[in-house]
Design a protein around this motif. Structure first.
Motif, short mmCIF file in Angstrom:
data_model
loop_
_atom_site.label_atom_id
_atom_site.label_comp_id
_atom_site.label_asym_id
_atom_site.label_seq_id
_atom_site.Cartn_x
_atom_site.Cartn_y
_atom_site.Cartn_z
N LEU A 39 0.83 -1.21 0.00
CA LEU A 39 0.00 0.00 0.00
C LEU A 39 0.86 1.25 0.00
CD1 LEU A 39 -2.74 -1.15 2.52
CD2 LEU A 39 -2.93 -0.98 0.03
N GLU A 40 1.93 1.23 0.77
CA GLU A 40 2.83 2.38 0.81
C GLU A 40 3.52 2.57 -0.55
OE1 GLU A 40 6.96 3.73 3.01
OE2 GLU A 40 5.66 2.29 4.01
N ALA A 41 4.01 1.49 -1.13
CA ALA A 41 4.69 1.58 -2.42
C ALA A 41 3.76 2.07 -3.52
CB ALA A 41 5.28 0.22 -2.79
N ARG A 42 2.50 1.69 -3.42
CA ARG A 42 1.52 2.11 -4.42
C ARG A 42 0.90 3.45 -4.07
NH1 ARG A 42 -2.67 -0.96 -6.13
NH2 ARG A 42 -2.32 0.12 -8.08
N ARG A 43 1.35 4.04 -2.98
CA ARG A 43 0.88 5.35 -2.52
C ARG A 43 -0.64 5.39 -2.31
NH1 ARG A 43 5.70 7.17 -3.05
NH2 ARG A 43 6.85 7.88 -4.82
N ILE A 44 -1.15 4.31 -1.72
CA ILE A 44 -2.56 4.24 -1.38
C ILE A 44 -2.71 4.75 0.05
CG2 ILE A 44 -4.53 2.72 -0.96
CD1 ILE A 44 -3.52 1.00 -3.28
N THR A 45 -3.48 5.80 0.20
CA THR A 45 -3.66 6.45 1.49
C THR A 45 -4.57 5.63 2.39
OG1 THR A 45 -3.42 8.58 0.40
CG2 THR A 45 -4.38 8.59 2.61
N LEU A 46 -4.19 5.53 3.65
CA LEU A 46 -4.99 4.82 4.64
C LEU A 46 -5.45 5.79 5.71
CD1 LEU A 46 -2.81 1.65 5.28
CD2 LEU A 46 -4.74 1.88 3.73
N THR A 47 -6.71 5.67 6.07
CA THR A 47 -7.20 6.41 7.23
C THR A 47 -6.73 5.66 8.48
OG1 THR A 47 -9.24 5.16 7.38
CG2 THR A 47 -9.27 7.14 5.98
N ASP A 48 -6.82 6.30 9.61
CA ASP A 48 -6.46 5.63 10.86
C ASP A 48 -7.34 4.40 11.07
OD1 ASP A 48 -4.49 7.49 11.38
OD2 ASP A 48 -5.74 8.69 12.73
N GLU A 49 -8.62 4.53 10.72
CA GLU A 49 -9.56 3.42 10.88
C GLU A 49 -9.19 2.25 9.97
OE1 GLU A 49 -14.27 2.48 10.10
OE2 GLU A 49 -13.68 4.55 10.56
N THR A 50 -8.84 2.54 8.72
CA THR A 50 -8.46 1.49 7.78
C THR A 50 -7.18 0.81 8.23
OG1 THR A 50 -9.50 2.70 5.97
CG2 THR A 50 -7.93 0.99 5.37
N TRP A 66 -6.72 -9.54 0.93
CA TRP A 66 -6.47 -8.10 0.86
C TRP A 66 -5.17 -7.81 0.13
CZ3 TRP A 66 -7.70 -6.74 6.65
CH2 TRP A 66 -9.09 -6.71 6.82
N PHE A 67 -4.14 -8.62 0.39
CA PHE A 67 -2.85 -8.42 -0.27
C PHE A 67 -3.02 -8.56 -1.78
CE2 PHE A 67 1.08 -9.88 -2.14
CZ PHE A 67 2.01 -9.00 -1.62
N THR A 74 -6.98 0.75 -6.47
CA THR A 74 -6.51 2.14 -6.45
C THR A 74 -6.86 2.85 -5.14
OG1 THR A 74 -8.53 2.84 -7.57
CG2 THR A 74 -6.60 2.37 -8.95
N THR A 75 -7.73 2.23 -4.33
CA THR A 75 -8.08 2.82 -3.04
C THR A 75 -8.12 1.72 -1.98
OG1 THR A 75 -10.47 2.48 -3.25
CG2 THR A 75 -9.57 4.53 -4.17
N ALA A 76 -7.99 2.15 -0.74
CA ALA A 76 -8.08 1.20 0.38
C ALA A 76 -9.46 0.59 0.45
CB ALA A 76 -7.72 1.91 1.68
N GLU A 77 -10.47 1.36 0.12
CA GLU A 77 -11.84 0.85 0.17
C GLU A 77 -12.03 -0.32 -0.79
OE1 GLU A 77 -11.09 4.22 -0.12
OE2 GLU A 77 -11.42 4.47 2.04
N ILE A 79 -9.81 -2.44 -1.60
CA ILE A 79 -9.12 -3.59 -1.03
C ILE A 79 -9.96 -4.27 0.04
CG2 ILE A 79 -7.11 -4.28 0.34
CD1 ILE A 79 -5.71 -1.82 -1.09
N LEU A 80 -10.52 -3.46 0.92
CA LEU A 80 -11.26 -4.03 2.06
C LEU A 80 -12.67 -4.47 1.71
CD1 LEU A 80 -10.10 -1.60 4.89
CD2 LEU A 80 -9.11 -3.78 4.19
N THR A 81 -13.28 -3.85 0.72
CA THR A 81 -14.67 -4.21 0.39
C THR A 81 -14.77 -5.06 -0.86
OG1 THR A 81 -15.06 -2.21 -0.89
CG2 THR A 81 -15.59 -2.13 1.47
N GLY A 82 -13.75 -5.08 -1.67
CA GLY A 82 -13.75 -5.91 -2.86
C GLY A 82 -14.50 -5.32 -4.03
N GLU A 83 -14.77 -4.04 -3.99
CA GLU A 83 -15.50 -3.42 -5.10
C GLU A 83 -14.55 -3.07 -6.22
OE1 GLU A 83 -17.66 -0.18 -3.39
OE2 GLU A 83 -18.80 -1.51 -2.12
#
Length: 83
Positions: A39-50, A66-67, A74-77, A79-83
């Motif tokens: 996520l860091e290498a791909r510059r995907i921003t994470l909220t504290d909650e994520t 998730w990996f 392109t977003t954390a969402e 990854i976590l929701t699978g959309e």
């Protein structure tokens, strides 16, 4: 003093369970770190909650899932929701 418990089958079973738990925790920690690095290498921003959701997960299969998503999402969402 009777120390036979420490060499008993029950004692061995308890130690084996502890070792298995420790290995599973180690694998989860490794997968979490790998996911965060991607996520860091791909510059995907994470909220504290994520970030908390990811770092508190101990489900090896879910972390693997998730990996895999993190490789193309392109977003954390995504990854976590699978959309």
């Amino acid at each position: 003093m009777d120390l036979s418990f420490y060499t008993s089958p029950l004692s061995e079973e308890i130690r084996a369970e502890g070792r298995a738990e420790g290995r599973a925790e180690g694998r989860a920690a490794e997968r979490t770190q790998a996911l965060l690095r991607v996520l860091e290498a791909r510059r995907i921003t994470l909220t504290d909650e994520t970030r908390a959701t990811i770092t508190t997960c101990h489900d090896l299969e879910l972390l693997r899932h998730w990996f895999d998503r993190a490789l193309t999402a392109t977003t954390a969402e995504e990854i976590l929701t699978g959309e």
